[in-house]
Design a protein around this motif. Structure first.
Motif, PDB file in Angstrom:
ATOM      1  N   ARG A  62     125.944   1.431 -26.256  1.00  0.00           N
ATOM      2  CA  ARG A  62     126.886   1.130 -27.339  1.00  0.00           C
ATOM      3  C   ARG A  62     126.786  -0.350 -27.681  1.00  0.00           C
ATOM      4  O   ARG A  62     126.501  -1.176 -26.814  1.00  0.00           O
ATOM      5  CB  ARG A  62     128.308   1.483 -26.927  1.00  0.00           C
ATOM      6  N   LYS A  63     127.041  -0.674 -28.954  1.00  0.00           N
ATOM      7  CA  LYS A  63     126.922  -2.048 -29.435  1.00  0.00           C
ATOM      8  C   LYS A  63     128.229  -2.480 -30.082  1.00  0.00           C
ATOM      9  O   LYS A  63     128.788  -1.780 -30.931  1.00  0.00           O
ATOM     10  CB  LYS A  63     125.773  -2.137 -30.445  1.00  0.00           C
ATOM     11  N   LEU A  64     128.697  -3.663 -29.676  1.00  0.00           N
ATOM     12  CA  LEU A  64     129.941  -4.244 -30.188  1.00  0.00           C
ATOM     13  C   LEU A  64     129.612  -5.459 -31.043  1.00  0.00           C
ATOM     14  O   LEU A  64     128.882  -6.356 -30.609  1.00  0.00           O
ATOM     15  CB  LEU A  64     130.836  -4.650 -29.026  1.00  0.00           C
ATOM     16  N   VAL A  81     135.495   1.393 -23.497  1.00  0.00           N
ATOM     17  CA  VAL A  81     134.212   1.572 -24.175  1.00  0.00           C
ATOM     18  C   VAL A  81     133.869   3.048 -24.296  1.00  0.00           C
ATOM     19  O   VAL A  81     133.331   3.493 -25.297  1.00  0.00           O
ATOM     20  CB  VAL A  81     133.085   0.830 -23.422  1.00  0.00           C
ATOM     21  N   THR A  82     134.171   3.820 -23.243  1.00  0.00           N
ATOM     22  CA  THR A  82     133.838   5.246 -23.214  1.00  0.00           C
ATOM     23  C   THR A  82     135.101   6.084 -23.286  1.00  0.00           C
ATOM     24  O   THR A  82     136.191   5.649 -22.904  1.00  0.00           O
ATOM     25  CB  THR A  82     133.065   5.611 -21.934  1.00  0.00           C
ATOM     26  N   VAL A 138     115.974  -0.808 -27.589  1.00  0.00           N
ATOM     27  CA  VAL A 138     116.883  -0.474 -28.682  1.00  0.00           C
ATOM     28  C   VAL A 138     116.800  -1.625 -29.670  1.00  0.00           C
ATOM     29  O   VAL A 138     117.228  -2.748 -29.383  1.00  0.00           O
ATOM     30  CB  VAL A 138     118.325  -0.275 -28.191  1.00  0.00           C
ATOM     31  N   PHE A 139     116.214  -1.365 -30.824  1.00  0.00           N
ATOM     32  CA  PHE A 139     116.015  -2.411 -31.821  1.00  0.00           C
ATOM     33  C   PHE A 139     117.347  -2.826 -32.444  1.00  0.00           C
ATOM     34  O   PHE A 139     118.334  -2.085 -32.399  1.00  0.00           O
ATOM     35  CB  PHE A 139     115.060  -1.926 -32.906  1.00  0.00           C
ATOM     36  N   ALA A 140     117.345  -4.005 -33.037  1.00  0.00           N
ATOM     37  CA  ALA A 140     118.568  -4.523 -33.660  1.00  0.00           C
ATOM     38  C   ALA A 140     119.087  -3.585 -34.752  1.00  0.00           C
ATOM     39  O   ALA A 140     120.289  -3.537 -35.014  1.00  0.00           O
ATOM     40  CB  ALA A 140     118.303  -5.917 -34.232  1.00  0.00           C
ATOM     41  N   ASN A 141     118.175  -2.814 -35.381  1.00  0.00           N
ATOM     42  CA  ASN A 141     118.605  -1.859 -36.415  1.00  0.00           C
ATOM     43  C   ASN A 141     119.023  -0.516 -35.826  1.00  0.00           C
ATOM     44  O   ASN A 141     119.251   0.447 -36.552  1.00  0.00           O
ATOM     45  CB  ASN A 141     117.504  -1.655 -37.451  1.00  0.00           C
ATOM     46  N   LEU A 142     119.076  -0.457 -34.469  1.00  0.00           N
ATOM     47  CA  LEU A 142     119.564   0.686 -33.705  1.00  0.00           C
ATOM     48  C   LEU A 142     118.583   1.840 -33.604  1.00  0.00           C
ATOM     49  O   LEU A 142     118.930   2.910 -33.100  1.00  0.00           O
ATOM     50  CB  LEU A 142     120.918   1.182 -34.233  1.00  0.00           C
ATOM     51  N   VAL A 145     129.774  -0.771 -33.511  1.00  0.00           N
ATOM     52  CA  VAL A 145     128.955  -0.402 -34.667  1.00  0.00           C
ATOM     53  C   VAL A 145     128.497   1.042 -34.589  1.00  0.00           C
ATOM     54  O   VAL A 145     128.216   1.661 -35.619  1.00  0.00           O
ATOM     55  CB  VAL A 145     127.752  -1.367 -34.804  1.00  0.00           C
ATOM     56  N   ILE A 146     128.427   1.614 -33.389  1.00  0.00           N
ATOM     57  CA  ILE A 146     128.033   3.018 -33.226  1.00  0.00           C
ATOM     58  C   ILE A 146     128.893   3.648 -32.141  1.00  0.00           C
ATOM     59  O   ILE A 146     129.462   2.964 -31.294  1.00  0.00           O
ATOM     60  CB  ILE A 146     126.545   3.178 -32.849  1.00  0.00           C
ATOM     61  N   PRO A 147     129.004   4.989 -32.151  1.00  0.00           N
ATOM     62  CA  PRO A 147     129.685   5.673 -31.048  1.00  0.00           C
ATOM     63  C   PRO A 147     128.854   5.572 -29.764  1.00  0.00           C
ATOM     64  O   PRO A 147     127.733   5.045 -29.761  1.00  0.00           O
ATOM     65  CB  PRO A 147     129.771   7.133 -31.526  1.00  0.00           C
ATOM     66  N   GLU A 148     129.389   6.123 -28.689  1.00  0.00           N
ATOM     67  CA  GLU A 148     128.626   6.225 -27.448  1.00  0.00           C
ATOM     68  C   GLU A 148     127.361   7.035 -27.720  1.00  0.00           C
ATOM     69  O   GLU A 148     127.436   8.161 -28.202  1.00  0.00           O
ATOM     70  CB  GLU A 148     129.487   6.899 -26.387  1.00  0.00           C
TER      71      GLU A 148
END
Length: 201
Positions: A82-84, A45-46, A136-140, A91-94
């Motif tokens: 982070r979100k998988l 992950v990291t 952390v909202f679903a829209n990041l 979906v995003i970096p660390e």
């Protein structure tokens, strides 16, 4: 070391842990089927030369996996996220989600029915450790930090659970009222408003 576990709606199992096979502490995860078969072998992950430790994991109702951990790549301990996605892609970096010169550590996370991640951690910005919260909202997008506790003695090592109504339940170890540590509880609305404040249980 320091494993964390969560399941998705299909009954699959996600495991996150700290691993030093790369020469320093990194966060890894694996995915198992409901029958215990390996669906995703060990995956990192990291990826940083600093220490990444104390992971926590939650799977939302859409099958997205949310990871939080403590990381010292910025010179002091901060909380990262982070979100998988269900298709096994990040979906995003660390992403760093705390920004203070004091230490932020021992994070935990829970997700609600809308796919928002509720993150709680111990924080040293006011001297003795206090409990902090952010969403952390679903829209990041990310909410501001919300201070949950305000005591002269340390409050630390929280655990969080979001219920089906999106309300957030937090429990932690607290030293304010006795020589021995006690358990305290707070309940927040989905918008971070305190509904039950510092109740000793």
């Amino acid at each position: 070391i320091a494993p964390s576990i969560a399941t998705n709606p299909a009954g699959n199992v996600f495991i996150a842990w700290v691993d030093n096979r790369d020469g320093n502490n990194e966060i890894y995860y694996a995915k198992l089927s409901s029958a215990g078969g390996i669906m995703t072998p060990d995956r990192r992950v990291t990826n940083n030369s600093a220490n990444s430790v104390d992971p926590a994991i939650s799977v939302d109702t859409f099958g997205n996996v949310h990871y939080v951990w403590e990381d010292d790549r910025d010179g002091n301990r901060e909380i990262y996220y982070r979100k998988l996605l269900p298709n096994n892609t990040f979906v995003i970096p660390e992403t760093r989600i705390t920004f203070d010169s004091a230490v932020s550590y021992l994070p935990t996370v829970s997700t609600d029915a809308s796919g928002n991640a509720h993150v709680v951690w111990s924080d040293g910005r006011h001297g003795p450790s206090e409990i902090y919260y952010k969403k952390v909202f679903a829209n990041l997008t990310v909410s501001p930090d919300i201070r949950v506790t305000n005591a002269l003695q340390p409050s630390w090592k929280p655990t969080v659970a979001a219920d089906q109504n999106g309300e957030v339940h937090i429990i932690w170890i607290d030293h304010r009222n006795a020589s021995l540590p006690q358990l305290f509880y707070t309940r927040l609305s989905n918008n971070g408003i305190t509904l039950v404040d510092d109740m000793q249980i």
